[in-house]
Design an enzyme around this catalytic site. Sequence first.
Site, mmCIF file in Angstrom:
data_model
loop_
_atom_site.group_PDB
_atom_site.id
_atom_site.type_symbol
_atom_site.label_atom_id
_atom_site.label_comp_id
_atom_site.label_asym_id
_atom_site.label_seq_id
_atom_site.Cartn_x
_atom_site.Cartn_y
_atom_site.Cartn_z
ATOM 1 N N SER A 15 5.956 44.960 -46.179
ATOM 2 C CA SER A 15 5.230 45.731 -45.030
ATOM 3 C C SER A 15 4.801 44.988 -43.987
ATOM 4 O O SER A 15 4.920 45.476 -42.787
ATOM 5 C CB SER A 15 3.770 45.956 -45.669
ATOM 6 O OG SER A 15 3.047 44.853 -46.160
ATOM 7 N N ASP A 191 -6.720 40.765 -43.325
ATOM 8 C CA ASP A 191 -6.559 40.582 -44.848
ATOM 9 C C ASP A 191 -5.796 39.376 -45.019
ATOM 10 O O ASP A 191 -5.373 39.134 -46.196
ATOM 11 C CB ASP A 191 -5.878 41.921 -45.531
ATOM 12 C CG ASP A 191 -4.355 41.866 -44.694
ATOM 13 O OD1 ASP A 191 -3.799 41.316 -44.238
ATOM 14 O OD2 ASP A 191 -4.049 43.276 -45.058
ATOM 15 N N HIS A 194 -1.331 40.932 -42.991
ATOM 16 C CA HIS A 194 -0.663 41.986 -42.017
ATOM 17 C C HIS A 194 -1.284 41.343 -40.749
ATOM 18 O O HIS A 194 -2.331 41.634 -40.308
ATOM 19 C CB HIS A 194 -1.226 43.275 -42.168
ATOM 20 C CG HIS A 194 -0.500 43.774 -43.581
ATOM 21 N ND1 HIS A 194 -1.336 43.881 -44.585
ATOM 22 C CD2 HIS A 194 0.561 44.331 -43.827
ATOM 23 C CE1 HIS A 194 -0.398 44.225 -45.693
ATOM 24 N NE2 HIS A 194 0.807 44.601 -45.090
#
Lengths: 219, 219, 219, 219, 219, 219, 219, 219
Positions: A15, A191, A194
Amino acid sequence: MIILPHSKFVLAGDSVTDMGRTQPIGQGLFNPHGTGYPNVIQGLLTSVYPDFFINVVNMGYSGNTSRDLLNRLERDILSLKPDYLSVMIGANDVWRQFDTPQIPENSVLPEEYRENLIKIVRLSKTVTSNIILMTPVYWESSLTDAMSARMREYGQIVREVSAQEKVLFCDVQSRVDRVLKHCNANYITWDRVHPNIPGANVIAHALLDTLEFDWKREC
Amino acid sequence: MIILPHSKFVLAGDSVTDMGRTQPIGQGLFNPHGTGYPNVIQGLLTSVYPDFFINVVNMGYSGNTSRDLLNRLERDILSLKPDYLSVMIGANDVWRQFDTPQIPENSVLPEEYRENLIKIVRLSKTVTSNIILMTPVYWESSLTDAMSARMREYGQIVREVSAQEKVLFCDVQSRVDRVLKHCNANYITWDRVHPNIPGANVIAHALLDTLEFDWKREC
Amino acid sequence: MIILPHSKFVLAGDSVTDMGRTQPIGQGLFNPHGTGYPNVIQGLLTSVYPDFFINVVNMGYSGNTSRDLLNRLERDILSLKPDYLSVMIGANDVWRQFDTPQIPENSVLPEEYRENLIKIVRLSKTVTSNIILMTPVYWESSLTDAMSARMREYGQIVREVSAQEKVLFCDVQSRVDRVLKHCNANYITWDRVHPNIPGANVIAHALLDTLEFDWKREC
Amino acid sequence: MIILPHSKFVLAGDSVTDMGRTQPIGQGLFNPHGTGYPNVIQGLLTSVYPDFFINVVNMGYSGNTSRDLLNRLERDILSLKPDYLSVMIGANDVWRQFDTPQIPENSVLPEEYRENLIKIVRLSKTVTSNIILMTPVYWESSLTDAMSARMREYGQIVREVSAQEKVLFCDVQSRVDRVLKHCNANYITWDRVHPNIPGANVIAHALLDTLEFDWKREC
Amino acid sequence: MIILPHSKFVLAGDSVTDMGRTQPIGQGLFNPHGTGYPNVIQGLLTSVYPDFFINVVNMGYSGNTSRDLLNRLERDILSLKPDYLSVMIGANDVWRQFDTPQIPENSVLPEEYRENLIKIVRLSKTVTSNIILMTPVYWESSLTDAMSARMREYGQIVREVSAQEKVLFCDVQSRVDRVLKHCNANYITWDRVHPNIPGANVIAHALLDTLEFDWKREC
Amino acid sequence: MIILPHSKFVLAGDSVTDMGRTQPIGQGLFNPHGTGYPNVIQGLLTSVYPDFFINVVNMGYSGNTSRDLLNRLERDILSLKPDYLSVMIGANDVWRQFDTPQIPENSVLPEEYRENLIKIVRLSKTVTSNIILMTPVYWESSLTDAMSARMREYGQIVREVSAQEKVLFCDVQSRVDRVLKHCNANYITWDRVHPNIPGANVIAHALLDTLEFDWKREC
Amino acid sequence: MIILPHSKFVLAGDSVTDMGRTQPIGQGLFNPHGTGYPNVIQGLLTSVYPDFFINVVNMGYSGNTSRDLLNRLERDILSLKPDYLSVMIGANDVWRQFDTPQIPENSVLPEEYRENLIKIVRLSKTVTSNIILMTPVYWESSLTDAMSARMREYGQIVREVSAQEKVLFCDVQSRVDRVLKHCNANYITWDRVHPNIPGANVIAHALLDTLEFDWKREC
Amino acid sequence: MIILPHSKFVLAGDSVTDMGRTQPIGQGLFNPHGTGYPNVIQGLLTSVYPDFFINVVNMGYSGNTSRDLLNRLERDILSLKPDYLSVMIGANDVWRQFDTPQIPENSVLPEEYRENLIKIVRLSKTVTSNIILMTPVYWESSLTDAMSARMREYGQIVREVSAQEKVLFCDVQSRVDRVLKHCNANYITWDRVHPNIPGANVIAHALLDTLEFDWKREC
């Protein structure tokens, strides 16, 4: 710069690479590269080398571990016949050990990670010899943090596999650590995995330096 | 238990309290308490004390600092005429110092925080003497982490104001730290501020213990 | 507590279990357990036993009768290899007899219900011996209400099958009745089948007591 | 039939009347009457009396108690200058005593209910003398059910106010009880307040009988 | 009434029947019958015969011609094993001749229409002998209107096939014409095909009369 | 052509004019003219007279009667300072007499219609002398149809007011009737009021002929 | 670099600046800078100068001409008290002359453009002396293209006003032209006004060079 | 006019033809032709020839090159058995060479374009001999613009293939150039490929002239 004109540069990952890229292939019109480092790469490669027409292809896939990437490598990545291939994988291999320890089958332990990486490199070599392995990153510089220490362990495996398999190595983590000396991790990411746009720039600059990108090129 | 039957218990706070509660007032039908600790409080108070008919009202508001809460205290909280009032505020006072240091007017420094807390308590006393001050929480036990250290500094201010103003004190942070001895913070929260359901239980249990809730009550 | 560390606990059922859980498997990140009793179970197991890392998996499926559950048992439940398995089924077997009597094929009569339960238990025993049968519940204490009486008839079957098949029995209905002595059913549920959050706590506490959960555990 | 051609018939009430009617006025094109009894009334009045051109206006408002209806009577109902006015109110006055007993200000007790009804009738008489008071309904025939007994107490008040104020009285509850002798309440409604289409017909038929509707009229 | 208790009554047709019914089968909970005449049928059958528990199933399908209905008869209608079956088809067979004359394959001419109807009846007889054929309807009484005249031609075919095949015949068009003597077509429908709620009542009443429905039944 | 280069041409009317035009003013970029005749006007004026730069402004408003148009004339139409103004109004004045006869205040009778038209023309003359009055249209040629006859009565009023007030008259209805000699009304419109694209062309061509548009202009 | 640590840098402009930025102020968390050149500026300033904590604020507003910007300057821009202010305006002043010539009041002619720019600069000087005027850009290098020639005329006005008012001048158009020597305009933009990400980089690099940004800075 | 009554006219192409037409076939009710030139064609053919009942079918498909059209010709176009077939293709063959030169496989070079066109014509001749080839269009008259010159090169191929294969030729580009003498391209299109409604009229008029459409036909 290492990359030649009219070549195809595929960026594989999770991601952190994906960041909302166009499906099924992160190339083409209408800003298809998402909002992560591939977008920065594409923006800089095309604006500074407008005569190179490099096809930057974002093939990150959210949630992927090295095991997932290995499983889809042939179908999703190598079938595109990249001239250059970067691989930034491992964050989920580590993260799942900490956020869902009750589901051990979701994470990938170091030994398998190393094997997956080696298989990814060797399979990729059948298509291109221009491979860059990037360390996965945790935006936390403290080594007493368990997940931070673990991520560096995986980064070390990337370094070792790169050397052993003789492919380019990009130490993103050390670039990140340099930035974290000056600002708090929350300034870049909530977090610690990201990053925001500036954090995407940090990763991109690390990769561009590995590619010997010329920031001050005249054209 | 401290809380009497047929009383109104208002929980003031920020997004850790709010967690998607019903607007404008977090009470009534259709699960109005959001998914944070007020939901756990309401579930336990009503299931274990079904004969008490306590009106639990979630008045958390996402993004609030102590300055914001003070500004809306009269209109949003005291106008409801609570019989019991808990206040858990300060996470954003601290967080904004780390995630948007370039916008200093968005955060609240310790001196103002103390003053805001004192004003909140004194204004509230005009309506109820049953006030519980809860520490803001950072799900990080390392004291070498700058934001973790800062949050504890604010928690210490809560303790001091509680003592000085003679209201109940609920040390949520120490309860959280007890849990973090056993599991990684990522197991509970990705950003170390907003916990998942188990984390909401941890906060709720801390508050219920302060309220002398009887877990094994027969009814 | 009966449940051992690092085990997988699957909760099978109908919409009372489901309550909006994540599809296809109610486990993992992002609050996947819906808003019913599995959510309470997960919250309490993890907050009170943070060192146990129990994988709570909600496999309720809205609208299921015992016939439906039996049909998907192999594919949906047993394939997950639960270490512990709770089954709360039967509400729709009964309800369809009362809300759509004009479509008799949609409901399940007592004899078939008993057979379905026995088959569910015996098939499940091939995977785990830790099985808990829970009574279906109607939030109505009057025995002169036809559907209330019918639901208790099914609860009695659960009790008998549990004894005969030597698995744990959880009498949720009697826990519910104890609460209804103190408050009206409308305080917990509008349709007497789907409870609100406090009602979900009542069911969860019944199940946790069966599991010998230690509410006051120190960790 | 009592209603004259080319007249306006306004139906006031709560969600049992509203049922998704068009806002702000439940009249006009595009099926504006919602899915409750006003829709049945409109369908039958127009199909059996196509030469009467009666303007049926649904002014139900979800959640209303008699207190709310009294507050909006002038603005919402009487300003429309009805030739005929039916009022079916009270379900929420009662229901809130049972589903949210912790918020007593949301319900209306019998004494105030009687006063509200009398005020509604007297104010309405300044506009029309054709007023029908309908009993609120609970789809539960057992008198040992507390909410059922309470609703009948309110129905009795409607009967008394109708007699005292000399307006038409429509005993919907007794019509409902007649149906419940033959089928279970769940066949008509899950929450015992909001009926399905057949239940809407039951209410409508009670009202049409009060209006001396001719089912077998030839036209 | 002709229909017996505990029987299944399927209504086949086009959009005039469909009117937004639940897919794939127009039966069950949550008002599944759409907003056309099946909804009225269901409302009246259940409210006046609450002890009959008749399963009314709306199987209308928007856009269907007799050709389409024949094609899906086995799969969609007969597989449901109706005890009673009504068929109201033909409006699209005619309409397409007038609204899209440039696409002749979309309409059905009289000869094929007759054949389709006969096949539908004969196939249906293998499942039930209780069949009602209803005329398609155009809400226009002038015979000089080309589409109005054409629709009556199709209605005449329905009458002839009903007589020949010895099934019940429901002359909806003449019921409609009776209403149109009293009011303009625009009062019921803007396109002269899809009626509003009162128009749905007109169709339903025609069908209920054919079924010898007792409007004044006491139960 | 009558219209001069660089002028502003405003088209006032109801939903037949509006047809989804941009709010609040139907001019500018991004196809702002809706899908009715103003769109055809704009397409032809600009493609055949690309050197004229005429600003076509659609100011139709769905649901308007002549009464509504008169009320918003100053604010919505004349404030735009049109050089040319067309008015096509009256369809709703008539339609409401037939589709909602139970709400007489929604329609406009002939005498008021004539007065409204005269007021509209005289007020408009304070801004421009280039005014075109268009007949409202019903796509039904039979004079035995009540609404068709009524609409022609209103068209006759338009003709008389145009002559009396000495403004241009556009007889759209006779153009429509010419087309209906060749095809059925359903080919153009389902409700006989709102035409499809070809029908929008019919209206537009009538208006363009009144404006002496040169179809074969060379530029 | 010219910009000092801990300062606020506001970027004013039209849709080329806006590009989906957060409303009402383009600063803060959650990637608030849109997808245009302000996003590139923010990404590079923060990643290369992580110790500077510069608050980049995107105050572009889609559709703005210099007239619109002047009107909102006080309220939207100067009220933010920028330490540095860049202004890139004029594209819509020119574009409206070519895409909607029939609405002349929508565009701004050269004389007014010059006056607007001067007023913008002088008003801004009351707040900051660090002002950068950027040329508006048309991604078309041919001077025989009318709109291209016109845009350069406006760029020349920017140059002249910058010199006269003694503020920094950033010649974006010449940077763009340098790129267009190497690639076709369609590679960067479909409408020759809104560039894709690489085009946003080109604009950003021009601005960063004016700010004496150090690309190779070590930190 | 060349087109005979009751025939089917299929228009094949790319997004310039498609423009939001109904899927999978651009025919039938509810304005299925999109907002491009097929909509104008349909509007004029039906309004001026209402007795012809020509079935205009829009089979444009956004993004198609001649290669894509050839691939779907059999399945999508010829299977419809057109009596007349127009083909306007090539814009994407050219555009992709300029907007995504880094993905060469997405564009079609002149030699292949010629071959594709010839194959399209010859395959189509098996179904109809009434074929019209239309030039692709670029709304830019300057021949020094590289993409403009390239598009004309493809237009010349269309002309040559039309002559060689003896099918009708429609020179849309020259019609467009005639308009661009009078107004700027931005007045018609922002990207020089997709025109607005007036531009759609320009294309439609070119095609209608090729079909010998009679603008002043009396019917």
